[in-house]
Design a protein around this motif. Structure first.
Motif, PDB file in Angstrom:
ATOM      1  N   ASN A   5       0.619  -0.992   0.061  1.00 47.67           N
ATOM      2  CA  ASN A   5      -0.328   0.015   0.453  1.00 47.67           C
ATOM      3  C   ASN A   5       0.969   1.489   0.196  1.00 47.67           C
ATOM      4  N   LYS A   6       0.114   2.306  -0.765  1.00 42.48           N
ATOM      5  CA  LYS A   6       0.878   3.524  -0.996  1.00 42.48           C
ATOM      6  C   LYS A   6       0.412   3.932   0.434  1.00 42.48           C
ATOM      7  N   THR A   7      -0.242   3.791   1.101  1.00 42.13           N
ATOM      8  CA  THR A   7      -0.617   4.628   1.902  1.00 42.13           C
ATOM      9  C   THR A   7      -0.217   4.042   3.157  1.00 42.13           C
ATOM     10  N   ALA A   8       0.547   4.144   3.952  1.00 39.71           N
ATOM     11  CA  ALA A   8       0.880   3.737   4.680  1.00 39.71           C
ATOM     12  C   ALA A   8       1.013   4.406   6.331  1.00 39.71           C
ATOM     13  N   PRO A   9       0.948   4.123   7.840  1.00 43.79           N
ATOM     14  CA  PRO A   9       1.599   5.075   9.193  1.00 43.79           C
ATOM     15  C   PRO A   9       2.765   5.560   8.279  1.00 43.79           C
ATOM     16  N   SER A  10       3.139   6.600   9.793  1.00 41.86           N
ATOM     17  CA  SER A  10       4.043   7.204   9.590  1.00 41.86           C
ATOM     18  C   SER A  10       4.062   7.896  10.643  1.00 41.86           C
ATOM     19  N   ASP A  11       5.143   8.354  11.214  1.00 46.01           N
ATOM     20  CA  ASP A  11       5.688   8.696  12.443  1.00 46.01           C
ATOM     21  C   ASP A  11       5.257  10.021  12.944  1.00 46.01           C
ATOM     22  N   VAL A  12       4.534  10.925  11.932  1.00 45.96           N
ATOM     23  CA  VAL A  12       4.234  12.604  11.757  1.00 45.96           C
ATOM     24  C   VAL A  12       3.489  12.912  13.122  1.00 45.96           C
ATOM     25  N   SER A  13       2.702  13.915  13.883  1.00 43.17           N
ATOM     26  CA  SER A  13       2.255  14.043  14.952  1.00 43.17           C
ATOM     27  C   SER A  13       0.866  14.079  14.090  1.00 43.17           C
ATOM     28  N   PRO A  14       0.132  13.890  14.094  1.00 44.49           N
ATOM     29  CA  PRO A  14      -0.916  14.350  13.647  1.00 44.49           C
ATOM     30  C   PRO A  14      -1.380  15.352  13.759  1.00 44.49           C
ATOM     31  N   GLN A  15      -1.266  15.951  15.625  1.00 40.22           N
ATOM     32  CA  GLN A  15      -1.880  17.723  15.769  1.00 40.22           C
ATOM     33  C   GLN A  15      -0.765  18.456  15.123  1.00 40.22           C
ATOM     34  N   ASP A  16       0.335  18.003  15.149  1.00 42.27           N
ATOM     35  CA  ASP A  16       1.571  19.110  14.132  1.00 42.27           C
ATOM     36  C   ASP A  16       0.799  19.346  13.026  1.00 42.27           C
TER      37      ASP A  16
END
Length: 142
Positions: free
Chosen positions: A4-15
């Protein structure tokens, strides 16, 4: 086998949400963040560059393709808010008839602003979509 091209990341949703423009879209997205977390019971996780997901599941199709994807979530896009709340294989027309002004994709709900919809009905739709998904592929925190 492709991934999948859409995968979880470590970016903060709040940021990520602090970068959303205009201010009205940002305030609606912050309200959705709280609503989805409360209703789903899962913490928010960024999937790809612009989708905030809650929970995830592992799928395996008859074709042999398998992978992991967000269970529910949303994306504050420029044109509208995109809500990923329906697994795509159930009929939600009775709930959708009560939710308010929206457009529909296969498993997405497109809304212009939160004032256009009934948030209580949206909560019901999220809960129903998660229950239906969980019956087919177990949902977990990830």
């Amino acid at each position: 086998m492709s991934t999948n091209k859409t995968a979880p990341s470590d970016v903060s949703p709040q940021d990520f949400l602090q970068t959303v423009k205009p201010a009205r879209r940002q305030s609606d997205a912050l309200a959705l963040l709280d609503l989805f977390q409360r209703v789903s019971g899962y913490p928010p996780v960024m999937w790809g560059p612009s989708i905030i997901g809650f929970g995830q599941y592992h799928y395996r199709y008859n074709s042999g393709r398998e992978g992991d994807f967000l269970a529910t979530g949303f994306s504050p896009r420029k044109a509208n808010l995109v809500l990923y709340i329906m697994p795509g294989y159930q009929d939600y027309s009775a709930i959708l008839a009560r939710v308010g002004k929206h457009k529909l994709g296969k498993s997405c709900l497109y809304i212009n602003k939160l004032d256009d919809i009934d948030l209580t009905v949206l909560e019901e739709l999220i809960q129903t979509g998660l229950a239906d998904l969980n019956a087919k592929w177990p949902v977990h925190a990830g």
